[in-house]
Scaffold this motif. Structure first.
Motif, PDB file in Angstrom:
ATOM      1  N   GLU A 257       5.075   7.568   0.792  1.00  0.00           N
ATOM      2  CA  GLU A 257       5.483   6.584   1.870  1.00  0.00           C
ATOM      3  C   GLU A 257       4.818   5.164   1.300  1.00  0.00           C
ATOM      4  O   GLU A 257       3.606   5.054   1.287  1.00  0.00           O
TER       5      GLU A 257
ATOM      6  N   SER B 232       0.863  -1.070   0.134  1.00  0.00           N
ATOM      7  CA  SER B 232       0.032  -0.061  -0.016  1.00  0.00           C
ATOM      8  C   SER B 232       0.777   1.225   0.036  1.00  0.00           C
ATOM      9  O   SER B 232       2.134   1.217   0.234  1.00  0.00           O
TER      10      SER B 232
ATOM     11  N   SER C  82       1.010   4.820   1.862  1.00  0.00           N
ATOM     12  CA  SER C  82       0.231   5.457   3.018  1.00  0.00           C
ATOM     13  C   SER C  82       0.515   6.826   3.299  1.00  0.00           C
ATOM     14  O   SER C  82      -0.200   7.353   3.917  1.00  0.00           O
ATOM     15  N   SER C  83       1.420   7.476   2.340  1.00  0.00           N
ATOM     16  CA  SER C  83       1.115   8.993   2.116  1.00  0.00           C
ATOM     17  C   SER C  83       1.822   9.079   0.668  1.00  0.00           C
ATOM     18  O   SER C  83       2.750   8.462   0.166  1.00  0.00           O
TER      19      SER C  83
ATOM     20  N   SER D 150       8.116   0.335   5.971  1.00  0.00           N
ATOM     21  CA  SER D 150       7.812   1.852   5.615  1.00  0.00           C
ATOM     22  C   SER D 150       8.914   2.223   4.930  1.00  0.00           C
ATOM     23  O   SER D 150      10.098   2.515   5.346  1.00  0.00           O
TER      24      SER D 150
ATOM     25  N   GLU E  20       4.377   0.987   1.967  1.00  0.00           N
ATOM     26  CA  GLU E  20       4.272  -0.211   2.931  1.00  0.00           C
ATOM     27  C   GLU E  20       4.747  -1.282   2.193  1.00  0.00           C
ATOM     28  O   GLU E  20       4.112  -1.772   1.112  1.00  0.00           O
TER      29      GLU E  20
ATOM     30  N   SER F 219       0.190  -1.955  16.156  1.00  0.00           N
ATOM     31  CA  SER F 219      -0.075  -0.638  15.850  1.00  0.00           C
ATOM     32  C   SER F 219       1.068   0.397  16.279  1.00  0.00           C
ATOM     33  O   SER F 219       1.900  -0.060  17.169  1.00  0.00           O
TER      34      SER F 219
END
Length: 123
Positions: free
Chosen positions: A72, A58, A60-61, A90, A74, A115
């Motif tokens: 960023e 994915s 993420s930013s 990341s 993943e 998390s």
């Protein structure tokens, strides 16, 4: 003589208009050549996978910068059983304005099931 002058002025005016139209056309072509944000995302994922040998899971930013693009991404670095114990990472990825990767670095490793630690202020 006045006919010659009028013809020359007409030709000069036509060249000026052609030059302006050509520059507008070049501007449009340049705008069309610039990749869309989705194209940039696809290129970044593909280029990072090619360099690292790991598929991006994915993004993420994602943001446009003065130099191009910053993302960023993943990545699954080490698959484990159960899946929640797999190691993720990341990567900060930088691309130029054309979507070509100019650099990347791993900024974080974590287990998929973990998390982020709570930060003051709810961030």
């Amino acid at each position: 003589m006045s006919n010659t002058r009028n013809t020359q002025e007409s030709q000069g005016s036509q060249k000026s208009q052609d030059s302006q139209n050509s520059s507008k056309s070049n501007d449009k072509q340049t705008a069309r050549k610039r990749p869309s944000p989705m194209d940039v995302l696809r290129q970044a994922r593909g280029q990072l996978a090619e360099l690292t040998g790991m598929e991006a899971e994915s993004v993420s930013s994602f943001e446009q910068t003065d130099e191009g693009w910053a993302l960023e991404v993943e990545v699954l670095e080490l698959e484990r059983v159960p899946d929640t114990m797999s190691l993720m990472a990341s990567y900060q990825v930088e691309l130029d304005a054309d979507g070509q990767l100019t650099g990347y670095r791993r900024v974080r490793r974590y287990e998929r099931g973990r998390s982020d630690a709570r930060r003051p202020g709810g961030r």
